[in-house]
Design a protein around this motif. Sequence first.
Motif, mmCIF file in Angstrom:
data_model
loop_
_atom_site.group_PDB
_atom_site.id
_atom_site.type_symbol
_atom_site.label_atom_id
_atom_site.label_comp_id
_atom_site.label_asym_id
_atom_site.label_seq_id
_atom_site.Cartn_x
_atom_site.Cartn_y
_atom_site.Cartn_z
ATOM 1 N N TYR A 88 4.743 4.272 6.218
ATOM 2 C CA TYR A 88 3.401 3.674 6.195
ATOM 3 C C TYR A 88 3.167 2.809 7.423
ATOM 4 O O TYR A 88 2.085 2.846 8.029
ATOM 5 C CB TYR A 88 3.210 2.848 4.917
ATOM 6 C CG TYR A 88 1.833 2.229 4.872
ATOM 7 C CD1 TYR A 88 0.718 2.991 4.527
ATOM 8 C CD2 TYR A 88 1.644 0.900 5.234
ATOM 9 C CE1 TYR A 88 -0.560 2.443 4.528
ATOM 10 C CE2 TYR A 88 0.367 0.340 5.242
ATOM 11 C CZ TYR A 88 -0.727 1.115 4.893
ATOM 12 O OH TYR A 88 -1.988 0.579 4.921
ATOM 13 N N PHE A 110 13.662 -0.811 -3.395
ATOM 14 C CA PHE A 110 12.902 -0.791 -2.157
ATOM 15 C C PHE A 110 13.167 0.517 -1.406
ATOM 16 O O PHE A 110 14.324 0.903 -1.208
ATOM 17 C CB PHE A 110 13.316 -1.976 -1.271
ATOM 18 C CG PHE A 110 12.557 -2.032 0.018
ATOM 19 C CD1 PHE A 110 11.247 -2.491 0.049
ATOM 20 C CD2 PHE A 110 13.133 -1.604 1.208
ATOM 21 C CE1 PHE A 110 10.531 -2.530 1.238
ATOM 22 C CE2 PHE A 110 12.425 -1.653 2.395
ATOM 23 C CZ PHE A 110 11.121 -2.112 2.413
ATOM 24 N N LEU A 169 1.992 -6.795 3.751
ATOM 25 C CA LEU A 169 1.051 -7.261 2.737
ATOM 26 C C LEU A 169 1.789 -7.801 1.509
ATOM 27 O O LEU A 169 1.316 -8.734 0.854
ATOM 28 C CB LEU A 169 0.108 -6.119 2.331
ATOM 29 C CG LEU A 169 -0.780 -5.553 3.446
ATOM 30 C CD1 LEU A 169 -1.743 -4.514 2.867
ATOM 31 C CD2 LEU A 169 -1.560 -6.656 4.147
ATOM 32 N N PRO A 226 0.805 -1.221 0.000
ATOM 33 C CA PRO A 226 0.000 0.000 0.000
ATOM 34 C C PRO A 226 0.842 1.276 0.000
ATOM 35 O O PRO A 226 0.314 2.368 -0.260
ATOM 36 C CB PRO A 226 -0.810 -0.118 1.298
ATOM 37 C CG PRO A 226 -0.038 -1.048 2.162
ATOM 38 C CD PRO A 226 0.708 -1.971 1.256
HETATM 39 S S1 SF4 Z 1 5.491 -3.728 5.345
HETATM 40 FE FE1 SF4 Z 1 5.549 -4.611 3.266
HETATM 41 S S2 SF4 Z 1 3.578 -4.126 2.326
HETATM 42 FE FE2 SF4 Z 1 3.783 -2.839 4.144
HETATM 43 S S3 SF4 Z 1 4.636 -0.917 3.427
HETATM 44 FE FE3 SF4 Z 1 6.388 -2.181 3.988
HETATM 45 S S4 SF4 Z 1 6.963 -3.299 2.143
HETATM 46 FE FE4 SF4 Z 1 4.937 -2.454 1.794
#
Ligand code: SF4
Length: 233
Positions: A184, A176, A197, A167
């Motif tokens: 987030y 990355f 996710l 998301p």
């Molecule tokens: S934990 Fe995984 S799905 Fe959530 S923001 Fe980070 S990379 Fe994306």
Amino acid sequence: MSERLPFPGGFLDAAGLNRQHVFDLAALPDDVRATLGDTAGYRQLILIGHGGRRLWECVQASGIGGAHPIDDYCVQTVQRWFAEKMPGTRYRIVYPGQAPVGLQALGRLAGWHHASPFMVGIDGEWGSWYAYRAVVLADSRFWPFFPADRSIPCVDCPDQPCIAACPADAMAGGQFSLTRCAGYRLQTDSACAYGCLARSACPVGAEHRYADDQMRHVYGQSLVMLRKYLAEK
Ligand code: SF4
Ligand code: SF4
């Protein structure tokens, strides 16, 4: 080294520490050996990991609590393993511990680690549902292991559903972004506070995906570390 012995891995398998790899210390690259601290007096390095859910079930059954139940369980299990299966063998647990052990470098040498878009190692059997649990220097004489020869899943994954599932678009553009991911995860009501996710969207090794409470524990710990890291910056 003269006589070589078979590796008594069944004890660890039963305890949920079901990934093991024996290296001769002399065969390790210098830069990897340098992360282990003082290796004088030891012949071998034993890399121990877990794949899937069994370890978490064993930790729960052990009744070990506290802030780091998995680490504490693993250390106690390794100690029992040496006491029962290799009495008299000198050893030192370097991970968990303070030494900056190059876990992914060891995993790469063992054939366990292949890079995934979301920066968690992946292999063809366990997917991303495995982790490094202990690194032990030992005065042992086991046959060293050959690297696991498995496929590299991301090479044969044209659709890459992990990338679309994020998301935060943390993998947009082919790289990355830890900043986007961390930002987030720290949001109120984030869907990634206690999971990833992208990781869950990967079909490889999906049958080994961690149980919900295991996921909550693992990602809860990383969230605490993330908050601590940002507070200290
Ligand atoms: S934990 Fe995984 S799905 Fe959530 S923001 Fe980070 S990379 Fe994306
Ligand atoms: S979904 Fe595909 S690209 Fe993403 S981690 Fe899994 S195998 Fe690799």
